[in-house]
Design an enzyme around this catalytic site. Structure first.
Site, PDB file in Angstrom:
ATOM      1  CG  ASN A   1      -1.292   8.655  -0.421  1.00  0.00           C
ATOM      2  OD1 ASN A   1      -2.070   9.505  -0.841  1.00  0.00           O
ATOM      3  ND2 ASN A   1      -1.657   7.419  -0.199  1.00  0.00           N
ATOM      4  CB  CYS A   2      -0.096   8.888  -5.966  1.00  0.00           C
ATOM      5  SG  CYS A   2      -0.451   7.560  -7.084  1.00  0.00           S
ATOM      6  CG  LEU A   3       5.246   7.151  -3.396  1.00  0.00           C
ATOM      7  CD1 LEU A   3       5.770   5.921  -2.700  1.00  0.00           C
ATOM      8  CD2 LEU A   3       5.927   8.408  -2.857  1.00  0.00           C
TER       9      LEU A   3
END
Lengths: 117, 132
Positions: free
Chosen positions: A115-117
């Site tokens: 979920n690390c953009l």
């Protein structure tokens, strides 16, 4: 040895180790402090005590929650366990540039934070 | 992704009320894990985010899940990380729990139990419902 299309192996700390195309370890058990030092070196980072504190904490996070943390939860978790003065993104960015959650997870032998953009 | 498109049209000072509605048991399909991935990713947008566990979704809350036996991520363990992602508005349907004989003692999350009427109100207050 298994051979798949996306199977890359890499020589890390004198061993052939399965990694994904971005260099993250495929198997948690392949990790060792020596492997961490090799990955860090590739990222241009020399590990100090401060780095190790975060790496060990990240591994603890993963074992507790089954996910690699994104930046915000990582900062919070650092605050709880390593002290408030270290709970900020600048501090982590200084240790693991240019993207602390991603780079530190890689060195800690964990999957890329999804979920690390 | 839908959320990103939504973010572009939303003004910074007006966070949307988003409710993730989780209705599936944790390991029969990948939906429970997919929902959690979506929830964790959405948390980065700092919206007004809450989660409701309804129907078989209440099974996700049961602690002592032994997912390592089927080589899967532990849904309950991932749920326990939600406070670190600033996700604290968790709701569970009282009727769904009762129908399945699940007591609150079997749930480790800090969660608000809602009767169906209160749950309907919660659903009606949202800008978006995301159902998994």
């Amino acid at each position: 040895m298994k051979k798949g299309k996306q199977h890359n192996t890499k020589q890390l700390a004198g061993k052939n180790i399965d990694v994904d195309k971005e260099g993250y370890l495929r198997h948690l058990d392949d990790w060792s402090e020596g492997v961490a030092e090799c990955i860090a070196q590739e990222e241009g980072i020399i590990l100090t005590q401060d780095h190790w504190a975060v790496i060990n904490l990240l591994r603890e996070f993963y074992h507790t929650f089954d996910v690699s943390p994104a930046m915000r939860p990582l900062v919070k978790y650092v605050g709880i366990h390593l002290g408030k003065e270290k709970a900020n993104s600048i501090y982590l960015l200084t240790l693991f540039p240019p993207s602390p959650a991603r780079i530190a997870s890689k060195i800690a032998g964990l999957p890329r934070p999804a979920n690390c953009l | 992704m839908m959320m990103a498109a939504e973010g572009n049209t939303t003004t910074m000072n007006a966070p949307k009320k988003l409710l993730f509605v989780l209705r599936q048991a944790p390991y029969g399909s990948t939906l429970a894990k997919d929902a959690l991935d979506a929830i964790l990713a959405t948390s980065a947008y700092e919206q007004d985010l809450s989660i409701a566990f309804i129907d078989d979704g209440v099974f996700q809350l049961i602690n002592n899940q032994q997912s390592e036996l089927i080589d899967q991520k532990n849904i309950a363990r991932i749920l326990s990380a939600l406070p670190l992602y600033d996700i604290t508005q968790l709701f569970v349907c009282a009727a769904s729990l009762a129908e399945r004989g699940i007591t609150l003692g079997a749930i480790s999350e800090d969660i608000t139990v809602l009767e169906p009427e209160a749950l309907r109100t919660l659903l009606s207050q949202q800008d978006h419902l995301l159902s998994f």
